[in-house]
Scaffold this motif. Structure first.
Motif, mmCIF file in Angstrom:
data_model
loop_
_atom_site.group_PDB
_atom_site.id
_atom_site.type_symbol
_atom_site.label_atom_id
_atom_site.label_comp_id
_atom_site.label_asym_id
_atom_site.label_seq_id
_atom_site.Cartn_x
_atom_site.Cartn_y
_atom_site.Cartn_z
ATOM 1 N N VAL A 1 -4.824 5.592 -4.586
ATOM 2 C CA VAL A 1 -4.710 6.000 -5.995
ATOM 3 C C VAL A 1 -6.062 5.880 -6.686
ATOM 4 O O VAL A 1 -6.716 4.831 -6.604
ATOM 5 C CB VAL A 1 -3.670 5.138 -6.741
ATOM 6 C CG1 VAL A 1 -3.632 5.516 -8.222
ATOM 7 C CG2 VAL A 1 -2.287 5.302 -6.121
ATOM 8 N N VAL A 2 -6.466 6.967 -7.344
ATOM 9 C CA VAL A 2 -7.674 6.962 -8.176
ATOM 10 C C VAL A 2 -7.226 6.965 -9.633
ATOM 11 O O VAL A 2 -6.584 7.914 -10.088
ATOM 12 C CB VAL A 2 -8.553 8.202 -7.895
ATOM 13 C CG1 VAL A 2 -9.790 8.186 -8.792
ATOM 14 C CG2 VAL A 2 -8.958 8.259 -6.425
ATOM 15 N N GLY B 1 -7.947 2.809 -4.936
ATOM 16 C CA GLY B 1 -7.285 1.612 -4.437
ATOM 17 C C GLY B 1 -6.294 2.007 -3.359
ATOM 18 O O GLY B 1 -5.632 3.041 -3.462
ATOM 19 N N ILE B 2 -6.206 1.208 -2.297
ATOM 20 C CA ILE B 2 -5.360 1.552 -1.147
ATOM 21 C C ILE B 2 -4.479 0.365 -0.774
ATOM 22 O O ILE B 2 -4.954 -0.767 -0.685
ATOM 23 C CB ILE B 2 -6.212 1.949 0.075
ATOM 24 C CG1 ILE B 2 -7.165 3.090 -0.298
ATOM 25 C CG2 ILE B 2 -5.337 2.370 1.244
ATOM 26 C CD1 ILE B 2 -8.242 3.320 0.728
ATOM 27 N N ASP B 3 -3.208 0.645 -0.543
ATOM 28 C CA ASP B 3 -2.288 -0.388 -0.080
ATOM 29 C C ASP B 3 -1.222 0.257 0.787
ATOM 30 O O ASP B 3 -1.087 1.487 0.824
ATOM 31 C CB ASP B 3 -1.638 -1.107 -1.259
ATOM 32 C CG ASP B 3 -1.067 -2.472 -0.872
ATOM 33 O OD1 ASP B 3 -1.317 -2.918 0.267
ATOM 34 O OD2 ASP B 3 -0.379 -3.089 -1.704
ATOM 35 N N GLU B 4 -0.499 -0.575 1.501
ATOM 36 C CA GLU B 4 0.550 -0.080 2.392
ATOM 37 C C GLU B 4 1.828 -0.876 2.192
ATOM 38 O O GLU B 4 1.823 -1.964 1.611
ATOM 39 C CB GLU B 4 0.111 -0.169 3.857
ATOM 40 C CG GLU B 4 -0.383 -1.533 4.313
ATOM 41 C CD GLU B 4 0.677 -2.600 4.442
ATOM 42 O OE1 GLU B 4 1.831 -2.256 4.789
ATOM 43 O OE2 GLU B 4 0.372 -3.780 4.206
ATOM 44 N N VAL B 5 2.904 -0.329 2.714
ATOM 45 C CA VAL B 5 4.178 -1.031 2.723
ATOM 46 C C VAL B 5 4.918 -0.647 3.993
ATOM 47 O O VAL B 5 4.768 0.458 4.503
ATOM 48 C CB VAL B 5 5.021 -0.671 1.467
ATOM 49 C CG1 VAL B 5 5.452 0.773 1.486
ATOM 50 C CG2 VAL B 5 6.224 -1.594 1.339
ATOM 51 N N GLY B 6 5.673 -1.590 4.530
ATOM 52 C CA GLY B 6 6.502 -1.278 5.695
ATOM 53 C C GLY B 6 5.964 -1.753 7.019
ATOM 54 O O GLY B 6 6.305 -1.185 8.062
ATOM 55 N N ARG B 7 5.186 -2.812 7.032
ATOM 56 C CA ARG B 7 4.683 -3.322 8.318
ATOM 57 C C ARG B 7 5.748 -4.126 9.062
ATOM 58 O O ARG B 7 5.749 -4.168 10.288
ATOM 59 C CB ARG B 7 3.436 -4.181 8.097
ATOM 60 C CG ARG B 7 2.247 -3.381 7.583
ATOM 61 C CD ARG B 7 1.027 -4.248 7.321
ATOM 62 N NE ARG B 7 0.402 -4.723 8.542
ATOM 63 C CZ ARG B 7 -0.748 -5.384 8.583
ATOM 64 N NH1 ARG B 7 -1.377 -5.663 7.451
ATOM 65 N NH2 ARG B 7 -1.259 -5.776 9.728
ATOM 66 N N GLY B 8 6.669 -4.757 8.319
ATOM 67 C CA GLY B 8 7.623 -5.658 8.945
ATOM 68 C C GLY B 8 8.962 -5.094 9.374
ATOM 69 O O GLY B 8 9.643 -5.685 10.222
#
Length: 250
Positions: free
Chosen positions: A89-90, A71-78
């Motif tokens: 994360v596996v 699973g993949i996600d991000e933070v900090g675009r804004g």
């Protein structure tokens, strides 16, 4: 039994026979304690069911023989300062931490605790970072895609399938673009927690290097204290010069 003793036993693992006995107890305090117990058990069942729902995509792929799912996600675009951070994360097939959910739904204390649990239990965790200079050069969307790909490449295993929160990346690994994936997939939920905590830790570190912007609390977002710091001190190397109003202080 005293009501206090009954409450204590209800907080443990009471037997069905004990519950049945309490139903016939005429004391109001006992009946209130019993109702409180029933409400708590209902919330626990609902939380368990919601967690199992967030594992539906994982089970679907695992049942097809796809064991390594990231699973993949991000933070900090804004934010106006700091990098965009992605996590991959596996999870193991027996992962059962029902509080793992979209990081935005969790308190800071709960998120920090879950971060440690995920790092301990995950099959693999990868982090990807695109700094302010890369964001300015590529734009935030492309920088996010780059960070996500880097997170996958930094995994200790090669995943057979990706679930990505609302994005697609340049890889030959099969990928599922899942809108609001951090609330629909436990793997993406776990990635959202890891990415958030990793970036928050990093911004607290930057707060010591670049004091005066309140990075430890605003994590780079344009709060009043952050904007006051920009006005007084100017920009730092971690500010995104292509973002307004940072560009006004160049």
């Amino acid at each position: 039994m005293k009501i206090s003793e009954i409450k204590a036993q209800l907080n443990e693992n009471p037997t069905e026979s004990f519950i049945d006995e309490l139903k016939d107890d005429p004391r109001k305090g006992v009946q209130q304690a019993l109702q409180s117990y029933f409400r708590r058990k209902k919330r626990e069942r609902e939380k368990e069911a919601a967690f199992e729902q967030r594992l539906q995509y994982e089970h679907s792929f695992w049942n097809q023989g796809i064991d390594l799912l990231a699973g993949i996600d991000e933070v900090g675009r804004g934010p106006l300062a700091g990098p965009v951070v992605s996590a991959a994360v596996v999870l193991p097939h027996d992962f059962h931490v029902i509080d793992v959910n979209d990081s935005k739904q969790l308190s800071e204390k709960k998120r920090e605790k879950l971060y440690q649990v995920i790092l301990e239990q995950a099959v693999a965790v990868g982090i990807g970072i695109a700094d302010a200079a890369e964001i300015d050069e590529l734009n935030i969307y492309q920088a996010t895609r780059k960070a996500m790909l880097q997170a996958v490449q930094n995994l200790q295993v090669i995943p057979q399938q990706l679930i990505i929160d609302a994005m697609e990346i340049d890889t030959s690994i099969p990928q599922l673009k899942l809108i609001k994936g951090d609330a629909k997939s436990a793997s993406v939920s776990a990635a959202s927690i890891v990415a958030k905590e990793f970036r928050d830790h990093l911004m607290r570190f930057y707060d010591r290097i670049y004091p005066g912007y309140d990075f430890a609390h605003n994590v780079g977002y344009g709060t009043a204290l952050h904007l006051a710091g920009l006005k007084k001190l100017g920009i730092t190397p971690i500010h995104r010069k292509s973002f307004e109003p940072v560009s006004k202080f160049k």
